[in-house]
Enzyme design. Structure first.
Site, short mmCIF file in Angstrom:
data_model
loop_
_atom_site.label_atom_id
_atom_site.label_comp_id
_atom_site.label_asym_id
_atom_site.label_seq_id
_atom_site.Cartn_x
_atom_site.Cartn_y
_atom_site.Cartn_z
N LEU A 220 0.81 -1.23 0.00
CA LEU A 220 0.00 0.00 0.00
C LEU A 220 0.84 1.27 0.00
O LEU A 220 1.91 1.32 0.59
CB LEU A 220 -0.91 0.00 1.24
CG LEU A 220 -1.80 -1.23 1.40
CD1 LEU A 220 -2.68 -1.09 2.63
CD2 LEU A 220 -2.65 -1.47 0.15
N HIS B 107 -3.61 4.23 -2.05
CA HIS B 107 -4.56 3.28 -1.44
C HIS B 107 -5.21 3.90 -0.21
O HIS B 107 -6.42 3.74 0.01
CB HIS B 107 -3.84 1.99 -1.00
CG HIS B 107 -3.27 1.19 -2.12
ND1 HIS B 107 -1.92 1.14 -2.37
CD2 HIS B 107 -3.85 0.39 -3.03
CE1 HIS B 107 -1.69 0.35 -3.40
NE2 HIS B 107 -2.84 -0.12 -3.82
N MET C 17 0.90 8.22 -8.08
CA MET C 17 1.44 7.23 -7.14
C MET C 17 1.08 5.82 -7.58
O MET C 17 -0.03 5.59 -8.06
CB MET C 17 0.90 7.49 -5.74
CG MET C 17 1.56 8.69 -5.14
SD MET C 17 1.35 8.70 -3.36
CE MET C 17 2.02 10.30 -3.01
#
Ligand code: PAF
Length: 290
Positions: free
Chosen positions: A33, A37, A186
């Protein structure tokens, strides 16, 4: 925060929340993550008091056995981040629990047309695997809401269509892509970039933004805009995989009826494939050319 591996225990925990009349927001992930997320989780927490996250590296959506084997697993760090974010349940089933009879005999869910184009053409079976696991996780978690990132634009479109077609009582919440200050979207894949490639990576978003402006202005043919974008990327050290400008609803070529298009970018830096996208309103009442 409960960390649950078994579907039976998950159902039990979910049942209790439902009995208390609490709405559930679900965020499916494959772990490793990052901030993107956590943003999905945060957006979910705005609409429902109970937050459930799954971490499952789904073998059914991988075309390449090495990619599956090498997929980064960071369960402890992931659980720490989710606990700090106030998540109520993390569901971490094993592959044997999810596919007890193996993949070859697993019933599948497939959203036609939307799954076959673009990324689906490059990765046959990928979206079938994705929609099958999302469907199964939806059945296990029974959420009221589910969060999906806009970064995986085609995945989001497919999940929205699946929920409509299968009459699932779930509201899909699209979450905007989280970016570094450089503009780079990201992604777990950014960790694989060398230091040199990390410096080059923000060019992808820059080229995409310019392409989006040019598409919006519709100043020239889309194919020429795409060709120019490829040249800029390649001069910046990228190996362009695919650039598309398609209708947001159909994911097919823009037509005179198209109101919004999406610019979809996929390019390699070394062996790492980066993707990004941007939605633009377009004006096709001028000279329409592709
Ligand atoms: O986007 C992902 O990480 C995966 O495709 C998902 C939605 C968790 C299904 O495995």
């Amino acid at each position: 925060m409960l960390v649950i591996e078994s579907p039976q225990q998950l159902r039990e925990a979910i049942k209790q929340f439902k009995q208390q009349g609490k709405a559930i927001c679900f965020t499916p992930t494959m772990g490793n993550l990052h901030q993107g997320h956590l943003e999905l989780v945060k957006q979910g927490q705005k609409v429902a008091p109970i937050s459930v996250v799954s971490i499952f590296v789904n073998p059914m959506q991988f075309n390449n056995a090495d990619d599956l084997k090498n997929y980064p697993k960071t369960l402890d760090a992931d659980c720490q981040a989710l606990e700090a974010q106030g998540v109520d349940i993390v569901f971490t089933p094993s592959s044997d629990v999810i596919y007890p009879n193996g993949l070859a005999v697993q019933t599948y869910v497939e959203v036609p047309v939307l799954s076959d184009c673009l990324e689906g053409e490059l990765r046959p079976g990928h979206f079938r695997g994705m929609s099958t696991i999302v469907n199964k996780l939806f059945n296990l978690v029974q959420p009221d809401y589910a969060c999906f990132g806009e970064k995986d634009f085609q995945q989001l479109a497919i999940v929205k269509q699946m929920v409509i077609d299968m009459a699932m009582p779930i509201e899909i919440i699209p979450v905007a892509t989280v970016r570094e200050t450089s503009g780079l979207a990201m992604s777990s894949r950014n960790n694989k970039l060398s230091e040199g490639d990390k410096r080059k990576a923000p060019l992808l978003a820059k080229v995409m933004n310019q392409l989006a402006i040019d598409t919006q202005n519709n100043t020239t043919q889309h194919s020429l805009l795409i060709r120019d974008a490829c040249h800029v990327l390649e001069a910046g050290g990228f190996d362009t995989d695919a650039i598309h400008i398609v209708d947001v609803l159909t994911l097919q070529a823009v037509t005179p009826e198209t109101k919004q298009a999406v610019v979809l970018m996929a390019a390699f830096l070394g062996s790492t494939r980066l993707i990004d996208n941007k939605v633009v309103s377009i004006c096709t009442n001028k000279d329409f050319t592709l």
